[in-house]
Design a protein around this motif. Structure first.
Motif, PDB file in Angstrom:
ATOM      1  N   ILE A  42       0.852  -1.188   0.000  1.00 49.48           N
ATOM      2  CA  ILE A  42       0.000   0.000   0.000  1.00 49.48           C
ATOM      3  C   ILE A  42       0.888   1.239   0.000  1.00 49.48           C
ATOM      4  N   ALA A  43       0.643   2.157  -0.923  1.00 47.16           N
ATOM      5  CA  ALA A  43       1.380   3.419  -0.976  1.00 47.16           C
ATOM      6  C   ALA A  43       0.434   4.558  -0.637  1.00 47.16           C
ATOM      7  N   ASP A  44       0.736   5.278   0.429  1.00 50.89           N
ATOM      8  CA  ASP A  44      -0.101   6.389   0.887  1.00 50.89           C
ATOM      9  C   ASP A  44       0.522   7.708   0.440  1.00 50.89           C
ATOM     10  N   PHE A  45       0.065   8.220  -0.689  1.00 50.77           N
ATOM     11  CA  PHE A  45       0.623   9.450  -1.230  1.00 50.77           C
ATOM     12  C   PHE A  45      -0.031  10.698  -0.656  1.00 50.77           C
ATOM     13  N   SER A  46      -0.791  10.542   0.429  1.00 50.42           N
ATOM     14  CA  SER A  46      -1.252  11.701   1.183  1.00 50.42           C
ATOM     15  C   SER A  46      -0.089  12.289   1.981  1.00 50.42           C
ATOM     16  N   ARG A  47       0.912  11.467   2.247  1.00 50.54           N
ATOM     17  CA  ARG A  47       2.035  11.862   3.081  1.00 50.54           C
ATOM     18  C   ARG A  47       3.160  12.420   2.208  1.00 50.54           C
ATOM     19  N   PRO A  48       3.988  13.295   2.758  1.00 51.99           N
ATOM     20  CA  PRO A  48       5.102  13.854   1.978  1.00 51.99           C
ATOM     21  C   PRO A  48       6.187  12.806   1.752  1.00 51.99           C
ATOM     22  N   SER A  49       7.045  13.062   0.791  1.00 54.49           N
ATOM     23  CA  SER A  49       8.069  12.072   0.453  1.00 54.49           C
ATOM     24  C   SER A  49       9.109  11.893   1.553  1.00 54.49           C
ATOM     25  N   ARG A  50       9.170  12.822   2.488  1.00 55.14           N
ATOM     26  CA  ARG A  50      10.132  12.660   3.583  1.00 55.14           C
ATOM     27  C   ARG A  50       9.684  11.622   4.607  1.00 55.14           C
ATOM     28  N   ALA A  55       9.504   7.287  -3.501  1.00 58.05           N
ATOM     29  CA  ALA A  55       9.439   8.505  -4.309  1.00 58.05           C
ATOM     30  C   ALA A  55       8.212   8.487  -5.208  1.00 58.05           C
ATOM     31  N   HIS A  56       7.698   9.666  -5.536  1.00 52.98           N
ATOM     32  CA  HIS A  56       6.605   9.771  -6.499  1.00 52.98           C
ATOM     33  C   HIS A  56       7.125  10.383  -7.804  1.00 52.98           C
ATOM     34  N   GLY A  57       6.269  10.413  -8.805  1.00 53.00           N
ATOM     35  CA  GLY A  57       6.664  10.899 -10.123  1.00 53.00           C
ATOM     36  C   GLY A  57       6.807  12.411 -10.183  1.00 53.00           C
ATOM     37  N   ARG A  58       7.763  12.880 -10.991  1.00 53.35           N
ATOM     38  CA  ARG A  58       7.979  14.327 -11.110  1.00 53.35           C
ATOM     39  C   ARG A  58       6.777  15.027 -11.736  1.00 53.35           C
ATOM     40  N   GLY A  59       6.025  14.315 -12.567  1.00 55.75           N
ATOM     41  CA  GLY A  59       4.831  14.915 -13.146  1.00 55.75           C
ATOM     42  C   GLY A  59       3.724  15.130 -12.141  1.00 55.75           C
ATOM     43  N   SER A  60       3.801  14.459 -11.011  1.00 54.26           N
ATOM     44  CA  SER A  60       2.820  14.636  -9.939  1.00 54.26           C
ATOM     45  C   SER A  60       3.209  15.752  -8.981  1.00 54.26           C
ATOM     46  N   ASP A  61       4.429  16.258  -9.130  1.00 52.65           N
ATOM     47  CA  ASP A  61       4.958  17.275  -8.218  1.00 52.65           C
ATOM     48  C   ASP A  61       5.892  18.199  -9.008  1.00 52.65           C
ATOM     49  N   TRP A  73      18.873   5.897  -5.987  1.00 54.57           N
ATOM     50  CA  TRP A  73      19.687   6.666  -5.046  1.00 54.57           C
ATOM     51  C   TRP A  73      18.901   7.828  -4.455  1.00 54.57           C
ATOM     52  N   TYR A  74      18.005   8.401  -5.244  1.00 56.86           N
ATOM     53  CA  TYR A  74      17.255   9.580  -4.777  1.00 56.86           C
ATOM     54  C   TYR A  74      16.127   9.228  -3.814  1.00 56.86           C
ATOM     55  N   ALA A  75      15.974   7.928  -3.523  1.00 55.85           N
ATOM     56  CA  ALA A  75      14.967   7.502  -2.549  1.00 55.85           C
ATOM     57  C   ALA A  75      15.602   7.099  -1.219  1.00 55.85           C
ATOM     58  N   GLU A  76      16.895   7.298  -1.094  1.00 59.40           N
ATOM     59  CA  GLU A  76      17.597   6.923   0.129  1.00 59.40           C
ATOM     60  C   GLU A  76      17.399   7.969   1.235  1.00 59.40           C
ATOM     61  N   LEU A 104      12.581  13.506  -0.775  1.00 59.30           N
ATOM     62  CA  LEU A 104      13.201  12.605  -1.744  1.00 59.30           C
ATOM     63  C   LEU A 104      13.238  13.249  -3.124  1.00 59.30           C
ATOM     64  N   GLY A 105      14.005  12.653  -4.011  1.00 60.86           N
ATOM     65  CA  GLY A 105      13.955  13.033  -5.402  1.00 60.86           C
ATOM     66  C   GLY A 105      12.695  12.458  -6.028  1.00 60.86           C
ATOM     67  N   ARG A 106      12.533  12.634  -7.336  1.00 62.97           N
ATOM     68  CA  ARG A 106      11.312  12.190  -8.012  1.00 62.97           C
ATOM     69  C   ARG A 106      11.629  11.162  -9.085  1.00 62.97           C
ATOM     70  N   SER A 107      10.695  10.249  -9.288  1.00 61.34           N
ATOM     71  CA  SER A 107      10.827   9.237 -10.328  1.00 61.34           C
ATOM     72  C   SER A 107      10.117   9.711 -11.591  1.00 61.34           C
ATOM     73  N   GLU A 108       9.952   8.807 -12.538  1.00 61.94           N
ATOM     74  CA  GLU A 108       9.176   9.116 -13.737  1.00 61.94           C
ATOM     75  C   GLU A 108       7.796   8.459 -13.645  1.00 61.94           C
ATOM     76  N   GLY A 109       7.360   8.233 -12.409  1.00 61.17           N
ATOM     77  CA  GLY A 109       6.068   7.599 -12.161  1.00 61.17           C
ATOM     78  C   GLY A 109       6.198   6.253 -11.488  1.00 61.17           C
ATOM     79  N   CYS A 110       7.420   5.747 -11.428  1.00 62.48           N
ATOM     80  CA  CYS A 110       7.661   4.438 -10.794  1.00 62.48           C
ATOM     81  C   CYS A 110       7.642   4.558  -9.268  1.00 62.48           C
ATOM     82  N   PHE A 111       7.503   3.403  -8.628  1.00 55.47           N
ATOM     83  CA  PHE A 111       7.601   3.309  -7.177  1.00 55.47           C
ATOM     84  C   PHE A 111       9.075   3.073  -6.857  1.00 55.47           C
ATOM     85  N   ALA A 112       9.816   4.145  -6.617  1.00 56.13           N
ATOM     86  CA  ALA A 112      11.244   4.070  -6.364  1.00 56.13           C
ATOM     87  C   ALA A 112      11.492   4.005  -4.859  1.00 56.13           C
TER      88      ALA A 112
END
Length: 205
Positions: free
Chosen positions: A65-73, A93-99, A160-163, A173-181
């Motif tokens: 389950i991914a809860d994207f109500s919460r910030p990436s930190r 991480a979430h996708g850059r197009g979402s943020d 690396w940007y999800a560490e 965190l950094g952003r993906s291209e929509g993947c669950f990083a």
């Protein structure tokens, strides 16, 4: 009365060094990790999605389950064993197009090819493979909101940007291209416990 020994002094010095290096609040958080908690509303939605897609999800023992109500930190990717109730939480991480402004918050979802955004809804995990991002796991969208997951190459992979070190430096965190990083250690758990043929549900509450 506490006896002051050479060993006590060494241990105390090490603890003081830790506090000095990372700061008292950070050290306290390291010593008392947060207990995994998932919003019950999102958990309920995920279980409903599992029931609705049971014919397309072969394994119903573990779900993601991914809860994207919460910030990436914050840890917001959960792996739950429905038999034992065991729950672990991970950064994701979430996708850059979402943020677009890179605020660290997911603003909106998209299923469009080329959007580089995260898509919400129910997925079924597919096979593992080695690709652009190394060891990865394919995802198949089960809803109209994520039906292009395969065409968009939306997968679970490490980055690396999800560490946690990225949060320590940038506060997000950094952003993906929509993947669950995921961070490397979390990715290893996801690949093992989610495996193939299980539900992954992503949304906001």
């Amino acid at each position: 009365m506490v006896m002051l020994t050479r060993r006590n002094m060494i241990q105390a010095g090490a603890a003081a060094g830790l506090l000095g290096a990372v700061g008292a609040p950070a050290a306290a958080q390291m010593m008392t990790p947060l207990k995994p908690y998932i919003d019950p509303r999102l958990k309920a939605r995920a279980l409903l999605a599992l029931a609705a897609n049971r014919s397309r999800v072969p394994n119903a023992d573990v779900i993601g389950i991914a809860d994207f109500s919460r910030p990436s930190r914050d840890p917001r990717f959960y792996i739950m064993d429905l038999r034992s109730g065991m729950l672990t939480q991970h950064l994701c991480a979430h996708g850059r197009g979402s943020d677009p402004a890179h605020s660290g918050w997911l603003e909106y979802f998209s299923n469009s090819v080329g959007s580089e955004a995260t898509s919400n809804g129910a997925y079924v995990t597919g096979d593992a493979y080695f690709g652009k991002y190394g060891h990865s796991m394919r995802l198949y969208g089960l809803d109209h909101t994520n039906s292009n997951a395969l065409d968009r190459a939306i997968v679970v992979h490490s980055a690396w940007y999800a560490e946690p070190s990225v949060i320590a430096e940038y506060g997000k965190l950094g952003r993906s291209e929509g993947c669950f990083a995921l961070p490397g250690i979390s990715h290893a758990e996801a690949m093992t416990r989610l495996g193939s043929g299980r539900l992954l549900y992503a949304d906001k509450v």
